[in-house]
Design an enzyme around this catalytic site. Structure first.
Site, PDB file in Angstrom:
ATOM      1  N   ARG A 154      48.008  52.198  43.000  1.00 18.94           N
ATOM      2  CA  ARG A 154      47.003  52.969  43.742  1.00 18.94           C
ATOM      3  C   ARG A 154      47.224  54.473  43.583  1.00 18.94           C
ATOM      4  O   ARG A 154      46.291  55.265  43.683  1.00 18.94           O
ATOM      5  CB  ARG A 154      47.057  52.628  45.239  1.00 18.94           C
TER       6      ARG A 154
ATOM      7  N   PHE B 196      39.539  45.032  34.197  1.00 20.29           N
ATOM      8  CA  PHE B 196      40.196  45.209  35.485  1.00 20.29           C
ATOM      9  C   PHE B 196      40.870  46.576  35.491  1.00 20.29           C
ATOM     10  O   PHE B 196      41.690  46.872  34.631  1.00 20.29           O
ATOM     11  CB  PHE B 196      41.211  44.105  35.772  1.00 20.29           C
TER      12      PHE B 196
ATOM     13  N   GLU C  34      32.880  53.068  48.810  1.00 19.09           N
ATOM     14  CA  GLU C  34      33.652  51.991  48.168  1.00 19.09           C
ATOM     15  C   GLU C  34      34.347  52.511  46.920  1.00 19.09           C
ATOM     16  O   GLU C  34      33.829  53.409  46.258  1.00 19.09           O
ATOM     17  CB  GLU C  34      32.678  50.880  47.730  1.00 19.09           C
ATOM     18  N   ASP C  35      35.460  51.898  46.573  1.00 23.54           N
ATOM     19  CA  ASP C  35      36.109  52.228  45.306  1.00 23.54           C
ATOM     20  C   ASP C  35      35.300  51.681  44.130  1.00 23.54           C
ATOM     21  O   ASP C  35      34.994  52.382  43.182  1.00 23.54           O
ATOM     22  CB  ASP C  35      37.551  51.690  45.272  1.00 23.54           C
TER      23      ASP C  35
ATOM     24  N   ASP D   1      31.838  45.183  42.206  1.00 23.80           N
ATOM     25  CA  ASP D   1      32.041  44.219  41.126  1.00 23.80           C
ATOM     26  C   ASP D   1      30.946  43.141  41.238  1.00 23.80           C
ATOM     27  O   ASP D   1      29.824  43.358  40.804  1.00 23.80           O
ATOM     28  CB  ASP D   1      33.466  43.666  41.285  1.00 23.80           C
TER      29      ASP D   1
HETATM   30  P1  IMP Z   1      33.112  42.424  44.835  1.00 22.82           P
HETATM   31  O1  IMP Z   1      33.010  41.873  46.206  1.00 22.82           O
HETATM   32  O2  IMP Z   1      33.248  41.364  43.791  1.00 22.82           O
HETATM   33  O3  IMP Z   1      32.032  43.424  44.485  1.00 22.82           O
HETATM   34  O4  IMP Z   1      34.496  43.152  44.738  1.00 22.82           O
HETATM   35  C1  IMP Z   1      34.688  44.383  45.260  1.00 22.82           C
HETATM   36  C2  IMP Z   1      36.134  44.622  45.587  1.00 22.82           C
HETATM   37  O5  IMP Z   1      37.034  43.931  44.703  1.00 22.82           O
HETATM   38  C3  IMP Z   1      36.416  46.076  45.392  1.00 22.82           C
HETATM   39  O6  IMP Z   1      36.176  46.808  46.559  1.00 22.82           O
HETATM   40  C4  IMP Z   1      37.880  46.082  44.993  1.00 22.82           C
HETATM   41  O7  IMP Z   1      38.686  46.099  46.139  1.00 22.82           O
HETATM   42  C5  IMP Z   1      38.072  44.762  44.267  1.00 22.82           C
HETATM   43  N1  IMP Z   1      37.950  44.952  42.802  1.00 22.82           N
HETATM   44  C6  IMP Z   1      36.940  44.567  42.001  1.00 22.82           C
HETATM   45  N2  IMP Z   1      37.161  44.895  40.725  1.00 22.82           N
HETATM   46  C7  IMP Z   1      38.352  45.538  40.718  1.00 22.82           C
HETATM   47  C8  IMP Z   1      39.135  46.149  39.672  1.00 22.82           C
HETATM   48  O8  IMP Z   1      38.789  46.193  38.478  1.00 22.82           O
HETATM   49  N3  IMP Z   1      40.319  46.696  40.068  1.00 22.82           N
HETATM   50  C9  IMP Z   1      40.748  46.686  41.357  1.00 22.82           C
HETATM   51  N4  IMP Z   1      40.045  46.139  42.355  1.00 22.82           N
HETATM   52  C10 IMP Z   1      38.860  45.560  42.039  1.00 22.82           C
HETATM   53 MG    MG Z   2      37.475  47.598  47.810  1.00 20.85          MG
END
Ligand code: IMP
Ligand code: MG
Length: 175
Positions: A159, A146, A93-94, A97
């Site tokens: 990106r 962010f 994963e990138d 969050d």
């Molecule tokens: P989660 O489901 O809330 O953990 O969100 C995860 C996904 O939200 C990541 O895989 C990203 O694609 C996107 N995301 C969350 N925070 C960021 C950020 O700071 N920048 C860009 N994408 C984010």
């Molecule tokens: Mg993602």
């Protein structure tokens, strides 16, 4: 835009993660699964440092709309091509969050009976976590900002940046 993690720092950390993964997966039946689109730069760098033969596949999910605020809903846009039953899966994963995306993917992958399932994320915004999901390999823990670059986007922009930057000086919008 403020650079949070520069190119050299990323390069060093990614090679450390690859070395650790190499040690952990030597002799295993490794499948690296990238979560598109955000993983594509990180995964490309990471797999070139993993000195264990492995297969690479991708899954595409969507958890965010156009902006920085989570919709909460996770959708599967493209499933794996590979059968992962009995194999050692490393999900890449990138960023983690709230953990909703990860919880969703763990659910759909675990029912297929992999021999093991571990998570590798470049970035971890741990203070934002709402779901109890464990990340096995973390590149960097970052504050609640962010971020964009190195694969991560804001409304499909940025990106291509070779570093990780905070979109703006202020705090993240409330979701
Ligand atoms: P989660 O489901 O809330 O953990 O969100 C995860 C996904 O939200 C990541 O895989 C990203 O694609 C996107 N995301 C969350 N925070 C960021 C950020 O700071 N920048 C860009 N994408 C984010
Ligand atoms: Mg993602």
């Amino acid at each position: 835009m403020e650079t949070l993690i520069g190119e050299e720092k990323i390069r060093q950390r990614v090679s450390e993660l690859a070395a650790q993964i190499t040690r952990d997966y030597t002799g295993r039946n490794l499948v690296v699964v990238g979560v598109l689109k955000g993983c594509f730069v990180f995964l490309a760098d990471l797999v070139r440092g993993i000195d264990v033969e492995h297969e690479i596949d991708f899954i595409t999910i969507s958890s965010y709309g156009e902006g920085v605020a989570s919709t909460g809903a996770v959708r599967l846009l493209k499933d794996l091509d590979t059968n992962i039953t009995g194999r050692d899966v490393l999900l890449v994963e990138d960023i983690v969050d709230t953990g909703s995306s990860l919880a969703y993917m763990k659910g759909i992958l675990e029912i297929r009976g992999p021999a093991s399932l571990r998570i590798c994320a470049l970035l971890d915004k741990r203070e934002r976590r709402e779901r109890d999901v464990m990340v096995d390999y973390v590149g960097f823990e970052i504050p609640n900002r962010f971020v964009v670059g190195y694969g991560l986007d804001y409304a499909e922009r940025f990106r291509e940046l070779p570093y990780v930057a905070a979109l703006q000086a202020g705090d993240q919008e409330e979701s």
